[in-house]
Write a protein that holds these residues in place. Structure first.
Motif, short mmCIF file in Angstrom:
data_model
loop_
_atom_site.label_atom_id
_atom_site.label_comp_id
_atom_site.label_asym_id
_atom_site.label_seq_id
_atom_site.Cartn_x
_atom_site.Cartn_y
_atom_site.Cartn_z
N MET A 1 0.85 -0.84 0.17
CA MET A 1 -0.17 -0.03 -0.23
C MET A 1 0.85 1.25 0.15
O MET A 1 2.27 1.64 0.76
CB MET A 1 -0.94 0.30 1.43
N SER A 2 0.64 2.29 -0.96
CA SER A 2 1.20 3.51 -0.78
C SER A 2 1.11 4.42 -0.13
O SER A 2 0.13 4.26 -0.09
CB SER A 2 0.97 3.98 -2.64
N LYS A 3 2.21 4.76 0.74
CA LYS A 3 2.21 5.98 1.36
C LYS A 3 1.97 7.28 1.33
O LYS A 3 1.61 8.30 1.83
CB LYS A 3 3.03 6.07 2.87
N ASN A 4 1.90 7.38 0.08
CA ASN A 4 2.06 8.58 -0.80
C ASN A 4 -0.06 9.05 -0.90
O ASN A 4 -0.34 8.26 -0.71
CB ASN A 4 2.24 8.80 -2.60
N LYS A 5 0.17 10.18 -0.51
CA LYS A 5 -0.80 10.95 -0.34
C LYS A 5 -1.22 12.30 -1.23
O LYS A 5 -0.08 13.11 -0.95
CB LYS A 5 -1.20 11.52 0.94
N VAL A 6 -2.02 12.52 -2.35
CA VAL A 6 -2.23 13.80 -2.89
C VAL A 6 -2.80 14.48 -1.98
O VAL A 6 -4.12 14.01 -1.71
CB VAL A 6 -2.48 13.15 -4.45
N VAL A 7 -2.47 15.61 -1.87
CA VAL A 7 -2.64 16.51 -0.98
C VAL A 7 -4.24 17.29 -1.89
O VAL A 7 -5.09 17.39 -1.74
CB VAL A 7 -2.17 17.97 -1.23
N VAL A 8 -3.80 17.07 -3.34
CA VAL A 8 -4.94 18.18 -4.34
C VAL A 8 -5.98 16.63 -5.25
O VAL A 8 -4.58 16.38 -6.16
CB VAL A 8 -4.96 19.25 -5.20
N PRO A 9 -6.48 16.00 -5.01
CA PRO A 9 -7.20 14.69 -5.14
C PRO A 9 -7.51 14.82 -7.13
O PRO A 9 -7.48 14.05 -7.84
CB PRO A 9 -8.46 14.14 -5.03
N GLU A 10 -7.57 16.37 -7.43
CA GLU A 10 -7.97 16.82 -8.55
C GLU A 10 -6.59 16.58 -9.71
O GLU A 10 -7.22 16.08 -10.32
CB GLU A 10 -8.35 17.93 -8.71
N ALA A 11 -5.04 16.96 -8.77
CA ALA A 11 -4.62 16.80 -9.04
C ALA A 11 -3.84 14.90 -9.88
O ALA A 11 -2.63 15.30 -10.67
CB ALA A 11 -3.06 17.56 -8.45
N ARG A 12 -4.26 14.18 -9.71
CA ARG A 12 -3.84 12.68 -9.49
C ARG A 12 -3.92 12.66 -10.92
O ARG A 12 -2.80 12.55 -11.33
CB ARG A 12 -4.49 11.74 -9.23
N GLY A 13 -4.47 12.94 -12.38
CA GLY A 13 -4.78 12.65 -13.45
C GLY A 13 -3.15 13.58 -14.20
O GLY A 13 -2.39 13.08 -14.78
N ALA A 14 -3.12 14.65 -13.90
CA ALA A 14 -2.09 15.87 -14.74
C ALA A 14 -0.54 14.63 -13.80
O ALA A 14 -0.03 14.83 -14.58
CB ALA A 14 -2.34 16.91 -13.59
N LEU A 15 -0.52 14.71 -12.39
CA LEU A 15 0.66 13.25 -12.04
C LEU A 15 1.28 12.66 -13.07
O LEU A 15 1.77 12.46 -13.02
CB LEU A 15 0.51 14.29 -10.58
N ASP A 16 -0.42 12.17 -13.38
CA ASP A 16 0.20 11.05 -13.78
C ASP A 16 0.83 11.03 -15.46
O ASP A 16 1.99 10.43 -15.86
CB ASP A 16 -1.32 10.12 -13.78
N LYS A 17 0.26 12.30 -15.71
CA LYS A 17 0.27 12.23 -17.13
C LYS A 17 2.14 13.20 -16.97
O LYS A 17 2.84 12.53 -18.00
CB LYS A 17 -0.40 13.63 -18.08
#
Length: 63
Positions: A1-17
């Motif tokens: 299980m990853s301990k990384n936590k995205v502070v702004v969940p809406e940013a997940r797609g941009a971070l992955d890209k």
């Protein structure tokens, strides 16, 4: 299980890209999802490229 936590969940797609683009730039074949089969060198190359790109964008914004 990853301990990384995205502070702004809406940013997940941009971070992955962003991560996929950096991996492509250094020739590392990332897959969507699990990438635990990467070597430390490959993972470090992707992270290093991400930092390099962030610094470049920051420097460009200062001009």
């Amino acid at each position: 299980m990853s301990k990384n936590k995205v502070v702004v969940p809406e940013a997940r797609g941009a971070l992955d890209k962003f991560k996929m683009e950096a991996a492509s730039e250094v020739g590392v074949n990332l897959k969507q999802g699990y990438n635990g089969d990467l070597t430390s060198k490959e993972a470090g190359s992707v992270g290093g490229q991400m930092v390099k790109n962030m610094i470049k964008k920051y420097e460009e914004s200062m001009k």
